[in-house]
Design an enzyme around this catalytic site. Structure first.
Site, mmCIF file in Angstrom:
data_model
loop_
_atom_site.group_PDB
_atom_site.id
_atom_site.type_symbol
_atom_site.label_atom_id
_atom_site.label_comp_id
_atom_site.label_asym_id
_atom_site.label_seq_id
_atom_site.Cartn_x
_atom_site.Cartn_y
_atom_site.Cartn_z
ATOM 1 C CE1 TYR A 152 -4.014 2.177 0.914
ATOM 2 C CE2 TYR A 152 -2.442 3.270 2.353
ATOM 3 C CZ TYR A 152 -3.674 3.243 1.716
ATOM 4 O OH TYR A 152 -4.550 4.297 1.887
ATOM 5 C CE LYS A 156 -3.532 5.256 -1.224
ATOM 6 N NZ LYS A 156 -4.532 5.751 -2.196
HETATM 7 N N1 LIG Z 1 -9.612 6.663 5.233
HETATM 8 C C1 LIG Z 1 -8.337 6.917 5.462
HETATM 9 O O1 LIG Z 1 -7.878 7.012 6.606
HETATM 10 C C2 LIG Z 1 -7.399 7.103 4.306
HETATM 11 C C3 LIG Z 1 -6.132 7.622 4.565
HETATM 12 C C4 LIG Z 1 -5.243 7.825 3.524
HETATM 13 C C5 LIG Z 1 -5.631 7.517 2.240
HETATM 14 N N2 LIG Z 1 -6.862 6.987 2.014
HETATM 15 C C6 LIG Z 1 -7.218 6.695 0.630
HETATM 16 O O2 LIG Z 1 -8.376 7.421 0.306
HETATM 17 C C7 LIG Z 1 -9.053 6.777 -0.762
HETATM 18 C C8 LIG Z 1 -10.525 6.643 -0.414
HETATM 19 O O3 LIG Z 1 -10.652 5.768 0.688
HETATM 20 P P1 LIG Z 1 -11.820 5.896 1.756
HETATM 21 O O4 LIG Z 1 -11.171 6.000 3.063
HETATM 22 O O5 LIG Z 1 -12.800 6.897 1.315
HETATM 23 O O6 LIG Z 1 -12.414 4.415 1.676
HETATM 24 P P2 LIG Z 1 -13.876 3.857 1.337
HETATM 25 O O7 LIG Z 1 -13.747 2.395 1.438
HETATM 26 O O8 LIG Z 1 -14.874 4.552 2.184
HETATM 27 O O9 LIG Z 1 -14.090 4.308 -0.180
HETATM 28 C C9 LIG Z 1 -13.344 3.741 -1.208
HETATM 29 C C10 LIG Z 1 -14.283 3.429 -2.347
HETATM 30 O O10 LIG Z 1 -13.491 2.967 -3.467
HETATM 31 C C11 LIG Z 1 -14.227 1.958 -4.115
HETATM 32 N N3 LIG Z 1 -13.304 1.140 -4.907
HETATM 33 C C12 LIG Z 1 -12.437 0.200 -4.452
HETATM 34 N N4 LIG Z 1 -11.795 -0.357 -5.481
HETATM 35 C C13 LIG Z 1 -12.263 0.251 -6.607
HETATM 36 C C14 LIG Z 1 -11.982 0.105 -7.987
HETATM 37 N N5 LIG Z 1 -11.094 -0.800 -8.424
HETATM 38 N N6 LIG Z 1 -12.625 0.900 -8.870
HETATM 39 C C15 LIG Z 1 -13.540 1.806 -8.437
HETATM 40 N N7 LIG Z 1 -13.870 1.967 -7.146
HETATM 41 C C16 LIG Z 1 -13.219 1.201 -6.232
HETATM 42 C C17 LIG Z 1 -14.907 1.200 -2.995
HETATM 43 O O11 LIG Z 1 -16.038 0.467 -3.485
HETATM 44 C C18 LIG Z 1 -15.293 2.321 -2.045
HETATM 45 O O12 LIG Z 1 -16.615 2.794 -2.283
HETATM 46 C C19 LIG Z 1 -8.318 5.452 -0.979
HETATM 47 O O13 LIG Z 1 -7.430 5.599 -2.066
HETATM 48 C C20 LIG Z 1 -7.544 5.271 0.304
HETATM 49 O O14 LIG Z 1 -6.411 4.481 0.103
HETATM 50 C C21 LIG Z 1 -7.772 6.793 3.004
#
Ligand SMILES: NC(=O)c1ccc[n+]([C@@H]2O[C@H](COP(=O)([O-])OP(=O)(O)OC[C@H]3O[C@@H](n4cnc5c(N)ncnc54)[C@H](O)[C@@H]3O)[C@@H](O)[C@H]2O)c1
Length: 252
Positions: A152, A156
């Site tokens: 991951y 990133k």
């Molecule tokens: N939540 C955190 O703490 C955090 C921190 C740093 C980075 N992120 C990043 O933020 C982004 C959003 O994450 P989130 O926290 O909102 O999670 P989340 O699970 O709430 O939302 C992510 C969404 O992406 C969709 N998804 C997954 N694989 C997919 C694909 N191949 N094609 C299209 N859609 C897909 C899922 O169905 C989900 O609805 C991600 O890239 C995650 O790595 C999140």
């Protein structure tokens, strides 16, 4: 609320949940319309149903044809794309010896490949319209080491590097920036915090909150603000930057 996005259209991935759904809500509140893509089309449509002028489409961002067709459908329905937010992704932890190449490739294909495919498809549209803004999503895992999170973190870090390089290529018409969020309460993190709290969500959430200066976890709206700033003309002189909304965690 000011109307920074009147007449503009945002395409957001992973928008059936979490960060991108919050960005879509904020973008709509400020006068814009949104195209919500998610691998789970029902989730994308459920969010779209709450937002005036929005459409929700099923799209796996790791699929070249899928992204091409979704961008074409967005253009057909809403007629323009001024902004893109690349947030589709999944968490996947584990000791590196347990990772297969297939699992690694999926991590890279969704996060890095999906970001690449959306940027590649929206850039010519934005240039033809005379301008645009893209925000990609990295993570603090691109900055600091975390247990069993190497693939991951690699994905990133690649998104952060890709953003800096693409910013040069996309200039001067299109700005490209990246956010590297800390621990934000979403569909991705809640199950992790529950597991880390030994089944107790409050305990796991408190543990996550203890890791930053502000002593709370972030909410999706804490990311929507900075992202909508970067997507707006208020950030008109910013490109290739990394914004770290993490409550100060990476400085400790
Ligand atoms: N939540 C955190 O703490 C955090 C921190 C740093 C980075 N992120 C990043 O933020 C982004 C959003 O994450 P989130 O926290 O909102 O999670 P989340 O699970 O709430 O939302 C992510 C969404 O992406 C969709 N998804 C997954 N694989 C997919 C694909 N191949 N094609 C299209 N859609 C897909 C899922 O169905 C989900 O609805 C991600 O890239 C995650 O790595 C999140």
């Amino acid at each position: 609320m000011t109307k920074r996005f009147e007449g503009k259209v945002l395409l957001a991935t992973g928008a059936g949940s979490g960060l991108a759904a919050a960005v879509a809500r904020r973008y709509t509140q400020e006068g814009g319309r949104v195209v919500l893509l998610d691998i789970d089309g029902d989730k994308a449509q459920a969010v779209a149903a709450q937002l005036p002028g929005a459409i929700g489409l099923a799209c796996d961002v790791a699929s070249e044809e899928g992204v091409r067709d979704a961008v074409a459908a967005a253009m057909k329905t809403l007629g323009r794309i001024d902004a893109a937010f690349n947030a589709a992704g999944h968490a996947d932890f584990g000791p590196i010896e347990e990772w297969t190449l297939e699992r690694w490739n999926r991590m890279m294909g969704v996060h890095v490949g999906g970001t690449f495919l959306v940027c590649k498809n929206v850039l010519p549209i934005m240039r033809a319209q005379g301008g645009g803004a893209i925000v990609n999503v990295a993570s603090i895992a691109a900055i600091v080491a975390q247990p069993f999170n190497a693939p991951y973190g690699a994905a990133k870090s690649a998104i952060a590097g890709f953003t800096r390089q693409l910013a040069m290529e996309a200039a001067p018409l299109v700005r490209v920036n990246v956010v590297a969020p800390g621990r934000i309460r979403t569909g991705m993190t809640e199950p992790l915090w529950k597991m880390r709290g030994g089944g107790d969500m409050d305990k796991g959430t408190a543990q996550a909150a203890s890791l930053n200066m502000l002593k709370r976890v972030g909410e999706a709206e804490d990311i929507a603000g900075p992202v909508c700033f970067l997507l707006s003309d208020d950030a008109g002189f910013m490109t290739g930057t990394t914004t770290v909304p993490d409550g100060g965690e990476t400085l400790l």
